[in-house]
Design an enzyme around this catalytic site. Sequence first.
Site, short mmCIF file in Angstrom:
data_model
loop_
_atom_site.label_atom_id
_atom_site.label_comp_id
_atom_site.label_asym_id
_atom_site.label_seq_id
_atom_site.Cartn_x
_atom_site.Cartn_y
_atom_site.Cartn_z
N LYS A 161 1.10 -1.24 0.09
CA LYS A 161 -0.13 0.15 0.07
C LYS A 161 0.81 1.73 -0.07
O LYS A 161 0.49 2.27 -0.76
CB LYS A 161 -0.80 -0.07 1.22
CG LYS A 161 -2.34 -1.29 1.50
CD LYS A 161 -2.87 -1.08 2.30
CE LYS A 161 -1.84 -0.64 4.33
NZ LYS A 161 -1.71 -2.84 4.22
N ARG A 207 -10.46 -0.01 7.80
CA ARG A 207 -10.17 -1.07 8.00
C ARG A 207 -11.21 -2.15 8.56
O ARG A 207 -10.95 -3.16 9.27
CB ARG A 207 -9.08 -0.66 9.02
CG ARG A 207 -7.72 -1.55 8.56
CD ARG A 207 -6.70 -0.99 9.45
NE ARG A 207 -5.74 -1.54 9.19
CZ ARG A 207 -4.45 -1.40 8.93
NH1 ARG A 207 -4.23 -0.09 8.49
NH2 ARG A 207 -3.51 -2.18 8.23
N ARG A 224 11.54 -6.42 6.15
CA ARG A 224 11.58 -5.14 6.34
C ARG A 224 11.55 -5.07 8.20
O ARG A 224 12.34 -3.60 8.39
CB ARG A 224 10.16 -4.16 5.73
CG ARG A 224 10.08 -2.81 5.92
CD ARG A 224 8.71 -2.03 6.15
NE ARG A 224 7.73 -2.97 6.77
CZ ARG A 224 6.73 -2.47 6.68
NH1 ARG A 224 5.77 -1.87 6.15
NH2 ARG A 224 5.32 -2.82 8.41
N ARG A 232 9.55 -1.19 13.21
CA ARG A 232 8.43 -0.85 13.68
C ARG A 232 8.27 -1.83 14.90
O ARG A 232 8.43 -3.65 14.71
CB ARG A 232 7.63 -1.37 12.96
CG ARG A 232 7.31 -0.01 12.22
CD ARG A 232 6.21 -0.54 10.10
NE ARG A 232 5.06 -0.94 10.25
CZ ARG A 232 4.48 -0.96 9.65
NH1 ARG A 232 4.67 -0.74 8.87
NH2 ARG A 232 3.26 -1.16 9.80
N ARG A 291 -1.51 -9.76 12.51
CA ARG A 291 -2.06 -8.81 12.04
C ARG A 291 -3.05 -9.39 10.47
O ARG A 291 -3.88 -8.80 9.71
CB ARG A 291 -1.90 -7.77 11.10
CG ARG A 291 -0.39 -7.11 12.76
CD ARG A 291 0.99 -6.10 11.78
NE ARG A 291 1.44 -5.64 10.96
CZ ARG A 291 2.45 -5.05 10.33
NH1 ARG A 291 3.84 -5.84 10.59
NH2 ARG A 291 2.11 -4.38 9.10
P1 AP5 Z 1 4.17 -1.72 2.17
O1 AP5 Z 1 4.52 -1.03 1.26
O2 AP5 Z 1 5.18 -1.17 3.46
O3 AP5 Z 1 2.89 -2.22 2.47
P2 AP5 Z 1 1.85 -2.11 3.33
O4 AP5 Z 1 0.89 -2.66 2.49
O5 AP5 Z 1 2.40 -0.70 3.45
O6 AP5 Z 1 2.58 -2.43 4.36
P3 AP5 Z 1 2.28 -1.65 5.92
O7 AP5 Z 1 2.88 -3.16 6.87
O8 AP5 Z 1 2.19 -0.91 5.83
O9 AP5 Z 1 0.75 -2.68 6.13
P4 AP5 Z 1 -0.20 -2.68 7.48
O10 AP5 Z 1 -1.58 -2.59 6.76
O11 AP5 Z 1 -0.09 -3.17 7.89
O12 AP5 Z 1 0.52 -1.22 7.90
P5 AP5 Z 1 -0.55 0.36 8.40
O13 AP5 Z 1 1.04 1.24 8.69
O14 AP5 Z 1 -1.52 0.50 7.52
O15 AP5 Z 1 5.29 -3.27 1.94
C1 AP5 Z 1 5.96 -3.50 2.57
C2 AP5 Z 1 6.65 -4.13 2.32
O16 AP5 Z 1 7.21 -5.19 1.08
C3 AP5 Z 1 8.19 -3.33 2.46
O17 AP5 Z 1 9.54 -3.25 2.86
C4 AP5 Z 1 8.67 -3.11 0.92
O18 AP5 Z 1 10.06 -2.25 -0.17
C5 AP5 Z 1 7.79 -4.17 0.20
N1 AP5 Z 1 7.86 -4.39 -1.02
C6 AP5 Z 1 6.53 -3.29 -1.67
N2 AP5 Z 1 6.02 -3.73 -2.98
C7 AP5 Z 1 7.22 -5.18 -3.20
C8 AP5 Z 1 7.42 -5.85 -4.32
N3 AP5 Z 1 6.04 -6.06 -5.44
N4 AP5 Z 1 8.12 -6.57 -3.87
C9 AP5 Z 1 8.70 -6.64 -2.81
N5 AP5 Z 1 8.75 -6.41 -2.26
C10 AP5 Z 1 8.18 -5.35 -2.43
O19 AP5 Z 1 -1.21 -0.15 10.34
C11 AP5 Z 1 -0.27 -0.09 11.36
C12 AP5 Z 1 -1.14 -0.75 12.37
O20 AP5 Z 1 -1.85 0.78 12.50
C13 AP5 Z 1 -2.47 -1.50 12.23
O21 AP5 Z 1 -2.35 -2.95 12.22
C14 AP5 Z 1 -3.83 -0.74 12.82
O22 AP5 Z 1 -2.86 -1.52 15.35
C15 AP5 Z 1 -3.05 0.29 13.08
N6 AP5 Z 1 -4.34 1.10 12.31
C16 AP5 Z 1 -4.13 1.59 10.71
N7 AP5 Z 1 -4.94 2.30 10.63
C17 AP5 Z 1 -5.97 1.47 11.33
C18 AP5 Z 1 -7.47 2.47 10.79
N8 AP5 Z 1 -7.67 2.47 9.48
N9 AP5 Z 1 -8.01 1.11 12.30
C19 AP5 Z 1 -7.70 1.16 12.39
N10 AP5 Z 1 -5.71 0.85 13.60
C20 AP5 Z 1 -5.79 1.29 11.93
MG MG Z 2 1.72 0.90 5.07
#
Ligand code: AP5
Ligand code: MG
Length: 193
Positions: free
Chosen positions: A14, A90, A129, A135, A146
Amino acid sequence: MLNIIICGAPGCGKGTQSDLIVEKYMLKHLSTGDLLRAEIANQSELGIEAESYISKGNLVPDKMIFDILSKAIEEQTKNNKGIILDGFPRNVEQAEALETLMAKLNKETTLLVDLKVDNDELINRLLKRGETSGRSDDNLQTIKKRLEVYECKTAPVSDFYKIKNKYAAINGMGTIEEIFGRISTAIDTKTKK
Ligand code: AP5
Ligand code: MG
């Protein structure tokens, strides 16, 4: 005016794809995860509370999310600037609240882009990562939690937008450029209609 939601399991790309979408379509990137991590880095009251949920792999309470996000959405859309929402909505309650807010602002969600990636690949990406990210949720135990929370709470958001005909499933496996090409095609197809 484009208002995109990018959705999918933890590690699906994402954040990575949002950076490219923002550049091409000139949108404002609003990532709830990044906003929460900024609060944690500042050790604000909200950040300290959020960390207790995030480190266990749970969602933070909806109210906390609305408090940090609704003002940002309002400001951006008021200036007629499009947004990309990363990590929000979410759960179905958040989707309903978003649509209520958009209606109030006289704006519309254009499309939900749903990145589909195999679980093994998700775990590999996040563990890799985790070697450098600092993190608290990039460890195997929390990653598994997750993924469970995603299946149970977040996956149903897709149906919410499918019914509205604002949904595109995208193969999220492959190179970053290949995936970005697929996303661009989906956005362009939707906006040509
Ligand atoms: P990356 O681009 O970082 O993926 P991502 O989908 O953004 O992963 P996140 O870990 O950020 O997702 P998440 O939903 O768990 O976390 P969020 O911060 O939203 O890519 C991942 C890795 O892969 C990177 O190292 C990248 O370089 C690599 N990569 C990318 N594309 C690739 C490819 N094609 N090939 C190979 N490698 C690749 O949320 C975190 C926490 O916050 C949640 O668990 C929750 O507790 C809270 N939270 C956030 N939003 C809410 C909400 N709306 N409501 C309630 N709680 C929330
Ligand atoms: Mg992210």
